[in-house]
Design a protein around this motif. Sequence first.
Motif, short mmCIF file in Angstrom:
data_model
loop_
_atom_site.label_atom_id
_atom_site.label_comp_id
_atom_site.label_asym_id
_atom_site.label_seq_id
_atom_site.Cartn_x
_atom_site.Cartn_y
_atom_site.Cartn_z
N ALA A 80 0.87 -1.18 0.00
CA ALA A 80 0.00 0.00 0.00
C ALA A 80 0.90 1.23 0.00
O ALA A 80 2.01 1.19 0.53
N ILE A 81 0.42 2.31 -0.60
CA ILE A 81 1.21 3.54 -0.70
C ILE A 81 0.38 4.72 -0.24
O ILE A 81 -0.79 4.87 -0.63
N ILE A 82 0.99 5.56 0.58
CA ILE A 82 0.37 6.81 1.03
C ILE A 82 1.37 7.93 0.77
O ILE A 82 2.57 7.75 0.99
N ASP A 83 0.91 9.09 0.31
CA ASP A 83 1.81 10.23 0.19
C ASP A 83 1.12 11.49 0.70
O ASP A 83 -0.11 11.52 0.83
N LYS A 96 2.37 -6.00 -6.23
CA LYS A 96 1.01 -5.55 -6.50
C LYS A 96 0.70 -4.40 -5.55
O LYS A 96 0.91 -4.51 -4.34
N ILE A 97 0.22 -3.29 -6.08
CA ILE A 97 -0.16 -2.16 -5.25
C ILE A 97 -1.63 -2.33 -4.90
O ILE A 97 -2.52 -2.15 -5.75
N VAL A 98 -1.89 -2.69 -3.65
CA VAL A 98 -3.26 -3.02 -3.23
C VAL A 98 -4.05 -1.80 -2.80
O VAL A 98 -5.28 -1.87 -2.67
N ALA A 99 -3.36 -0.68 -2.56
CA ALA A 99 -4.05 0.56 -2.20
C ALA A 99 -3.13 1.74 -2.44
O ALA A 99 -1.92 1.64 -2.22
N ARG A 100 -3.70 2.85 -2.89
CA ARG A 100 -2.95 4.10 -3.06
C ARG A 100 -3.79 5.21 -2.44
O ARG A 100 -4.88 5.52 -2.91
N GLU A 101 -3.28 5.80 -1.36
CA GLU A 101 -4.01 6.82 -0.61
C GLU A 101 -3.16 8.08 -0.51
O GLU A 101 -1.95 8.05 -0.76
N PHE A 102 -3.79 9.18 -0.13
CA PHE A 102 -3.03 10.40 0.11
C PHE A 102 -3.58 11.17 1.30
O PHE A 102 -4.74 11.02 1.69
N THR A 103 -2.71 11.98 1.88
CA THR A 103 -3.06 12.82 3.01
C THR A 103 -2.44 14.19 2.78
O THR A 103 -2.24 14.58 1.63
N THR A 104 -2.17 14.95 3.83
CA THR A 104 -1.49 16.24 3.68
C THR A 104 -0.32 16.29 4.65
O THR A 104 -0.20 15.46 5.56
N ASP A 105 0.54 17.29 4.46
CA ASP A 105 1.69 17.44 5.35
C ASP A 105 1.34 18.18 6.64
O ASP A 105 2.21 18.58 7.39
N LYS A 106 0.02 18.33 6.88
CA LYS A 106 -0.45 18.92 8.14
C LYS A 106 -1.25 17.92 8.97
O LYS A 106 -1.59 18.19 10.12
N ALA A 107 -1.58 16.77 8.38
CA ALA A 107 -2.45 15.80 9.04
C ALA A 107 -1.76 15.10 10.22
O ALA A 107 -0.54 14.97 10.25
N VAL A 108 -2.58 14.66 11.18
CA VAL A 108 -2.07 13.88 12.32
C VAL A 108 -2.92 12.63 12.57
O VAL A 108 -2.51 11.73 13.29
N ASP A 109 -4.11 12.57 11.99
CA ASP A 109 -5.01 11.43 12.18
C ASP A 109 -5.14 10.67 10.86
O ASP A 109 -5.65 11.19 9.88
N PHE A 110 -4.66 9.43 10.86
CA PHE A 110 -4.66 8.61 9.65
C PHE A 110 -5.56 7.38 9.79
O PHE A 110 -5.46 6.45 9.00
N SER A 111 -6.41 7.38 10.81
CA SER A 111 -7.22 6.20 11.12
C SER A 111 -8.14 5.81 9.95
O SER A 111 -8.30 4.62 9.66
N ILE A 128 -7.73 6.38 6.68
CA ILE A 128 -6.90 5.83 5.60
C ILE A 128 -6.45 4.42 5.95
O ILE A 128 -6.54 3.49 5.14
N LEU A 129 -5.95 4.24 7.17
CA LEU A 129 -5.42 2.94 7.58
C LEU A 129 -6.53 1.90 7.68
O LEU A 129 -6.31 0.72 7.38
N THR A 130 -7.72 2.32 8.07
CA THR A 130 -8.85 1.39 8.14
C THR A 130 -9.23 0.89 6.75
O THR A 130 -9.60 -0.28 6.58
N ARG A 131 -9.11 1.76 5.75
CA ARG A 131 -9.38 1.33 4.37
C ARG A 131 -8.30 0.37 3.87
O ARG A 131 -8.58 -0.54 3.08
N ILE A 132 -7.08 0.56 4.31
CA ILE A 132 -5.97 -0.28 3.85
C ILE A 132 -5.98 -1.66 4.50
O ILE A 132 -5.62 -2.66 3.85
N LYS A 133 -6.41 -1.72 5.74
CA LYS A 133 -6.27 -2.97 6.52
C LYS A 133 -6.84 -4.21 5.82
O LYS A 133 -6.17 -5.27 5.80
#
Length: 376
Positions: free
Chosen positions: A167-170, A193-208, A210-215
Amino acid sequence: MVKARTLVALMLALGGTATQAAPLEVKLGFAAPLTGPQAHYGKDMQNGVLLAIEEANAGKPKIGGKEVRFVLLSEDDQADPRSGTVVAQRLVDAGIKGMLGHFNSGTSIPASKVYAAAGIPQVSMATSPVYTEQGFKTTFRMMTSDTQQGSVLGRFVVSRLGFKNLAIIDDRTAYGQGLADQFEKAAKAAGAKIVAREFTTDKAVDFSAILTRIKPTGAQAIFYGGSEVQAAPMAKQLHQLGFRTTLISGEMVKSDGFIKLAGDAAEGVVASLAGLPLEKMPGGASYVARYEKRFGSRVETYSPYAYDGTQALIAAMKKANSVEPAKYLPQLAAIKLAGVSSGQLGYDARGDLKQGGITVYRVSKGKWEVLESLGK
């Protein structure tokens, strides 16, 4: 009579001293985040630049038949692209002869247009491929590009660590997204195989979310393109959500700060960094001794590369026997220099470093340990 002669001689000596020309001041620009969450990166980079300038000045260099003294004009760009262009124009207007910075790709890329328009060489810590793909003759790097780092790390994770489902997050910055894109490209080419591609911001602190979708995807590892500021809470939340995956990232996470922020969740995290480990760098031991004596602190991630980039700029001026950008720019493009971080620092036609080795690290018992040093 003797006293009179002595007085005249003294006056002549004093007069001679007073008329000696002072060194010509050569202004060099510097910009990086010096306040905010990325300030420690900027300060680390600034220290490397300062050390190189102070050592150059200690040698009382002469360029164009005149003794020169390099003066650093530092600006805080706050890691913000808009601030970056404002800062760039301010430095150009101040009469800088060369630019050292910016730190972030997101500030370096828009600022590079300002320096290019003024014909001022820029040696930046930017790693995004876009920085040197714009076609400017004035852009040079201090570190390897994301193309070099991402491609090496992507292959390593698949072929050496054996992770096939990724999985990839940027963070959607020029740096984070660029590194993630290169990692994905190389990992796919190596059979992942890339099973997930997600993104956030450089100000975020809560990734729950995104991570719940990846799990449920069964990702064996998660690659994150971004800084320690987001990677540390992300590592903690992975543990809290019961993930059995490895977090992987680039050089902005390979820091003591990440381990401090992530705590026990840092264990097992993998990160890559340009070049060799500090203790194996060609000029590493000597650099550490000089750095610690000057600043009273440990060498961090970026200062050796900033030192080498500054050395390259000054060496080009000496070779051209001129501090004028148009005259020393060709010498910078063709520079061959024995640096701290590299046995022979030099640039290709775009301004990328010719030597682009990568070292992969993993946190073990609260410390970064070398997994392997790799070529391009």
